[in-house]
Design a protein around this motif. Sequence first.
Motif: not given
Lengths: 329, 538
Positions: B127-133, B195-200, B488-495, B514-520
């Motif tokens: 489901p995450r792949i679908r969602h990420h797509w 790419l963070r989620e892609t990497g994950n 997945s660990l080192f690319i920050p996902r942010r808005r 800004g808004l962090a999406r995960g560790e940032d």
Amino acid sequence: MTPSLDTVSVILVYSAIAVYALAFIAFTMDLARRAGEVRTVAAASVGTAASSGSGGTALLDREQIEAGDATASRGRLVWLRIGLSLTIIGFVVHLVATVLRGLAAERVPWANMYEFSLTATLIITAVFLGVQLRQDLRFLGTFIIGLVTVLLGLSTVGFYVSVVPLPPSLQSIWLIIHVFVASLGTAFLGLGAALSIMQLLQHRREGLPVESRFTRMRAFASLPDAEKLENLAYRLIIVGFVFWTFTLIAGAIWAEAAWGRYWGWDVKEVWTFVIWTIFAGYIHARSTRGWRGVPSAWLAIVGFSSVLFNYTVVNLFFNGLHSYSGLTE
Amino acid sequence: MARSSDGSKATEGVLRPSDHIDSTPADGGGLNEPKLGVLGYLRFFWRQLTSMRTALVLLLLLAVAAVPGSLVPQRSADPNGVAQYFVTNPDLAPILDSIQMFDVYTSAWFSAIYLLLFVSLVGCIIPRIRHHWQAMRARPPRTPKRLSRLEGFVRDERAEGTVADAVDAAERTLKRAGYRTERYGDSVSAERGYLRETGNLVFHSALVGVLVTVGVGGGFGYQGQKIIVEGQTFVNTLLAYDSFSPGRFFDQDALDPYSITLDQLDVVYEEENLDALGQPTDFTAHVDLLDQDGTTSDGEIKVNHPLRVHGNDVFLLGNGYAPVITVRDGEGNIAFSEAVPFLPQDANLTSLGVVKVPDALPEQLGLVGFAYPTQGYLDSGAMTSVYPDDIRPVVSFNVFTGDLGVDDGIPRSVYELDTRDMTQVAGRGTDVDAIILEPGQTQDLPNGLGSVTFESMPRFVSVDVHHDPSQLWVLVFAVLVLLGLLSSLFIPRRRVWIRVTAGADGGIVSEYAGLARGEDPGLSAAVSALAKQHADRL
């Protein structure tokens, strides 16, 4: 016979141990000072706190932490500076000793238990020093330099072997890569675990009633809060985890070339896998509701304990293909 | 739970199991929920299985379950150790065996844990792949009303400039920094780090890839062991192997019948360093290869450098001496003349070997003895080898006569002599001295039984021949695991949002947040840097 390079190296190793021991004392003095100085701040503030009610106490508590970082800490900073300077001196001596051992052996100085201890502790110190450039983690000195002193001391006394040529099984480029990255990973995981220990202690302090924080665990008043410690631990451990993953893959590639199979559940492979899995668990725990904080910190500590177990007990007492300690049974 | 097929909602972030720290807690205690049907229960269990908590517990369980395999010898890695364990712990061993403790990594319980873990993993990532797509193709979300509540908020006033220019500059700045942007009025909404989620997802999918290739691909391989004495030839056929273990889907026709002749094994010994005198520092097996079509070539096999030939990898795993022994029987006929591999017993290659002479007349002969590459004496007076190179080779034998027990069809080890139906005629315990020979020497056996000649002492190598077509794929997936992990660990996902408004007395006001999406941990610094870059463009 003039003293050989190896003899000089050993003398320098003992010197480094002595300097590290002094650095350890200085870092410990710093922790002790932290405890002492907070008391004086606290003594001054308790009177006011009593009159201004509980809201005021919480406020003072925060002020007092800031005070610990700034004005009242001059005496302590001296000990931190001494500790760090001694660590740098010890590191340089240690580095020269390690390089001389490599020159004496005409190869990388990490092919048996003694040499591996020499290099791994050197890298732990290097990472400890390097991290200071980005983040002040000198308060970990007691833990890290204490660990380095003990490991280096024990292995020099207990595991020393004279220089012998590499057996054919170790003559590989992967010896350089695999073992070096494993040491690097160990260093980051060790720093992370030390922070996790600090985090647990800080967490305990934060759980104390406000009044007793003036009398108990005072050394932690001037340290970052538990959440900050946890974030720092996490950032170091993920670096260590990446190195560990690489170690595992590089080890498998080497195993394929040396033994004809990339994975065979040899005892060392088992423990490398177990450690990898524990830290994978740690990373997941940190993003699982109910597992962040104390449980994940315990996982980091268990994980690093397994690293130490893998490196000592497994190397010395388990029979396996990775029997390269160079010690006869 | 952020699960939603609605395109606009899908952009709200990354789909996670409901107990992920970044997802909103499920509401309601379930008190008023209708009774669960069969499907409801299935869905409930599926949700439990794919939750973070279950995956975490399975992961930790896997770590714990792997430990026993390092405490108890395993059949796959150390079959002799298992046999020995049965001898030393006769009471405990059968109990451990009944719970598959000697086959931990293929046991039902270990398999159950990792299979459940991987089912949980697949259930989580699909489901995450679908969602990420969908998220990757969605527009960055609308700019929030009050940026000042968000992280890294910066406000910048300047006396000149127009709003339209500043918004253009903001969009360019963000695009330059690798953000995907979308304009909402006089503000720019931007997001980066997909790419963070892609990497994950790559990391987790590649782990599944490793498991599947190991499980399925391994079945097409095989491995075999063979001892080759200098001068001898090994042909890659099933019968030629000393031992052979095929994978599940192995087909005998897969063996390519090339041949390998061992010319010579060169061993280099340490001769200067007194702490390591006689320690071998290099083994090089020089071989001649003969292909099926008649072409020949030279090859080399070294430790750490297998010979890769015809889809096979040939590894040098062991070596030793194989004295060439000739036995003449009582009637003067040559009953035996072969190189016999002796098994090394110590670092100086004192080696133990057995010579079986079933064709000797009038009775079969058996010789048990040692080869000493450089013969010397222990303090007790017994012979031993004092150096591993063949400087002063000597062999010594005790001699038995009688029934070797090889004619009844029961397989016997070539390294053991069953002396139950035999009589010792020479060596320790008899009146006749053991037979002791240097190369070229011959000694008569007592009672006119014949003679034994020690001709020469070539070396042998033991090689492992492997074929594993899945190996390369495992490596590919392992590299993907590492790359996925890194991103997945080192690319920050942010808005990040930039809003420009007209100032009260002319000029413009720019707001950044800004808004962090995960560790940032670097978000605030990144927003400040963007603010500065934007200011530089104005």
